[in-house]
Design an enzyme around this catalytic site. Sequence first.
Site, PDB file in Angstrom:
ATOM      1  N   THR A 359       0.798  -1.226   0.000  1.00 64.19           N
ATOM      2  CA  THR A 359       0.000   0.000   0.000  1.00 64.19           C
ATOM      3  C   THR A 359       0.833   1.280   0.000  1.00 64.19           C
ATOM      4  O   THR A 359       0.542   2.197  -0.775  1.00 64.19           O
ATOM      5  CB  THR A 359      -0.983  -0.030   1.190  1.00 64.19           C
ATOM      6  N   ASN A 587       7.481  -6.458  13.602  1.00 62.91           N
ATOM      7  CA  ASN A 587       6.873  -5.185  13.199  1.00 62.91           C
ATOM      8  C   ASN A 587       5.405  -5.147  13.586  1.00 62.91           C
ATOM      9  O   ASN A 587       4.945  -5.933  14.423  1.00 62.91           O
ATOM     10  CB  ASN A 587       7.024  -5.010  11.686  1.00 62.91           C
ATOM     11  N   CYS A 589       2.826  -6.165  12.028  1.00 58.46           N
ATOM     12  CA  CYS A 589       2.026  -7.342  11.657  1.00 58.46           C
ATOM     13  C   CYS A 589       2.786  -8.645  11.840  1.00 58.46           C
ATOM     14  O   CYS A 589       2.374  -9.680  11.301  1.00 58.46           O
ATOM     15  CB  CYS A 589       1.534  -7.203  10.217  1.00 58.46           C
ATOM     16  N   GLU A 591       5.541 -10.005  10.702  1.00 58.62           N
ATOM     17  CA  GLU A 591       6.214 -10.772   9.654  1.00 58.62           C
ATOM     18  C   GLU A 591       7.641 -10.300   9.384  1.00 58.62           C
ATOM     19  O   GLU A 591       8.398 -11.000   8.713  1.00 58.62           O
ATOM     20  CB  GLU A 591       5.419 -10.737   8.344  1.00 58.62           C
ATOM     21  N   PRO A 774       0.139  -9.450   5.770  1.00 59.66           N
ATOM     22  CA  PRO A 774      -1.299  -9.744   5.733  1.00 59.66           C
ATOM     23  C   PRO A 774      -1.998  -9.457   4.403  1.00 59.66           C
ATOM     24  O   PRO A 774      -3.019 -10.052   4.109  1.00 59.66           O
ATOM     25  CB  PRO A 774      -1.869  -8.825   6.829  1.00 59.66           C
ATOM     26  N   THR A 775      -1.501  -8.542   3.607  1.00 55.41           N
ATOM     27  CA  THR A 775      -2.095  -8.147   2.316  1.00 55.41           C
ATOM     28  C   THR A 775      -3.554  -7.750   2.435  1.00 55.41           C
ATOM     29  O   THR A 775      -4.375  -8.066   1.571  1.00 55.41           O
ATOM     30  CB  THR A 775      -1.960  -9.259   1.240  1.00 55.41           C
TER      31      THR A 775
END
Length: 957
Positions: A359, A587, A589, A591, A774-775
């Site tokens: 994003t 971080n 999220c 990952e 997560p996308t």
Amino acid sequence: MQIETNPTAAATEAPASAGSVTPSANITATAPGQIRVIKRNGTVVPYDDSKISVAITKAFLAVEGGTAAASSRIHETVAKLTEMVSTTFKRRMPSGGTIHIEDIQDQVELSLMRSGEHKIARDYVIYREQQSQKRAEKNADTDTSSTYSIEVTMADGRRMPLDIQRIHTIVGEACAGLADVSDSDIISEALKNLYNGVSQEEVSTSLVITARTMIEKDPNYSYVAARLLLDNLRAEGLNFMGVAESATQQDMSTYYPQALSAYIARGVELELLSPTLQSYDLKMLGDALLPERDLQFTYLGLQTLYDRYFIHSDEVRFELPQIFFMRVAMGLATEEVNKNERAIEFYQLLSSFDYMSSTPTLFNAGTLRPQLSSCYLTTVPDDLHGIYGAIQDNAMLSKFAGGLGNDWTPVRALGAYIKGTNGKSQGVVPFLKVVNDTAVAVNQGGKRKGAVCSYLETWHMDIEEFVELRKNTGDDRRRTHDMNTANWIPDLFMKRVFDGGNWTLFSPNDVPDLHDLYGNAFEERYEHYETLAANGELKLFKTMPAENLWRKMLGMLFETGHPWVTFKDPCNLRSPQQHTGVIHSSNLCTEITLNTSADEIAVCNLGSVNLALHVDENGLNLDKLRKTIRTAVRMLDNVIDINYYSVPQARRSNLRHRPVGMGLMGFQDALYKQHLAYGSDAAVTFADTSMEAISYYAIEASSELAEERGSYSTFEGSLWSKGVLPIDSLDHLVKERGADYIEVDSSQTLDWDSLRETVKSRGMRNSNVMAIAPTATIANITGVSQSIEPTYQNLYVKSNLSGEFTVVNPYLISDLKARGLWDSVMANDLKYYDGSVQQIDRVPDDLKTIYATAFEVEPRWLVDAASRRQKWIDQAQSLNLYINNASGKKLDITYRMAWFRGLKTTYYLRSLAATGTEKSTISTSSLNAVSSSAAEPGPAPVPDACSLDDPDCDACQ
């Protein structure tokens, strides 16, 4: 049953809050906040809830009679039901709007059923159907040409006859090539919502919303709705750029090349785009645009792009979909030698949906301030100047759309001695309250919520209070309701939990070296400090059974969704960059696993392969996957040099180590294409082999870039330089932890020996190359399942920053159609059972297995699949865990298994369903609203996070 079927004289089409269409498409009202109603004869009247009350009362009287005994109950019930209906529309349209009478009647019917008044509802439904048939018979003998004599109010105030021919053209074009959709149904339904004097925007909105409300009937209507929305976008963008007033999709082969140069010129003039874009061969790039790729979008995907990504001026979006992808591609190719060719290469990859940048890259590529990186990790030092400096860094990084992970372990605990003031510390928690409020105040440039996750290691004295930060009770000054939290857990703690041992908490100023130690070195030093504490040589410590703290951590996770469970030692023992520092946290999220220090803020740049488009019924298309990843890694590496860095520590770190995070999305779609159930050995094997291929090609691509551009500066001494690849580092973890505490698979299928030699000789361009994010939003854009997530529900209403959207599993519908099982009854059954097929008798057992939803898949399958992936990944993966009927025992087993299987991190715990479609038997095309439903009583609802597009997760991807 003689009742009026005009309870208010009107009802609305889709509410404004149920998924926006265009900024100019807000339905006007006669006064701010007023709702208007379109009657069946096309007249418009004010909304009047007293008419609802009258209609419901007549329905009750018709069934129950007017006895004194019934009167009191009827009066109270009617009042509640009327309020329920009115509240629905006021919530959906807080600024006012226009609704159709049928929509109001739908809500009356729904409220009766929800309140348990099934007999009344049944008679109400039957009466509505009878009246509908009467109207149909009457209309069959009536000239309907008056419908087309409606006048439309244009933007300049002129009134023009409704152009029904263009409506037929646009809707017909939108339906072209799609099975099981009807242009005539869309047109007839849309015309019902028009009235004399309707605005031009409302005509377009009516078409889009009508198609959108039919999505639950057939998933292909999502493409129809997107194509109708495209008509609005083309008119808005082309008109703003002075290219054309409007255009059909067919016209775009002519207009797109013209629009690109006009767009760049206007964007630079408005200081929205970088002037460097004008140095490209715009004719060459314009001719490379592929208008037909506009037809790939689902409605959710296109609406998301429109609302949140397209460049705009004064709320006018003048960036069209293919121009958007070209703008991002140009932004990523600015420093390439053959930048025109590379821009076209990048554009073709993005616009095909084979790969999507994260994003921040989509937001900012090609703009004046290209902050393209996704994640920033920091370590907070134990001094006041450093603490507030770290909070300032958070603010600057969040301003430009970065997701944050903060390591707070070095900060001394509550009650620790402060030499400079001869006082005692207040600990970590008061500072975390400031971090929380900073994230709220600095909301990523106004585009989405600021997002931060704070990490604390399990031996820190403040850990017990830290795990309670998200509780809704207690002193609110010591709560952080908006910030995420995560436990950073050393292996020794987990061993003590497994063995029933004790655990000691310390203040980091007394044990400063523990922060930088891991593996056997940590264990030896930690036990040394325990000895000192036992001998009275340390004053500030606390000892407890490790299992008690573990239970508290899981209890808070169950109750509040935080702190997340992440593991320090596998992150460090398998890190290729052990020679340059220590990983102190993940971080936002969970990952990213990169080194941090006082001098370096770790940065990671993300993008994801669309696995669904690299798979067919025969499995992985390895040639296509390799080609995709080679281009994608190049794009990710380019981000590092182009990126705008708001703090110098981030720039220094990123240019030294050049880490990137190649991830994936559409894993569940890839399983569907192969007719594999998520909860199966075959799916676990596919998780293994697909990640092996991604790992192989990503490492190969980075090594090829090193040959062209040179290795990253700290390559020498890394695991890469020794020929130790991620799969090899797994052995190191097993050795350090001990075989009794880990069970992992180490099988492999590709030629890794030759790749090891290639990496040793060529080097690596990037210190890290893989991470599964997560996308949340980019999966919406491309129309696939998010990341490695199982299907949430097969039919549900998705709520995100763009509104509310009906989501239907197209693979399930396709399989049901193939067996002659898809009809309105099946659609209603799916809604009734919250998108689950398990209790629908007509659904065959093999489909029930394949289309089991997230809470119907045993957590062990999620952990096993993640374990197989983790062996190939040099960073980590955002792994949500879904646990149906969650209990302390289930959580204990699942999270112990996650550690035992060698996972580095976990993400959200899902123990509740967050949204569900309304259980309605109506057959109208009204969009269902979100309703709250729980999979079990007890704990507070867990945030939707990435599986339902939580903005926090969105900060990564």
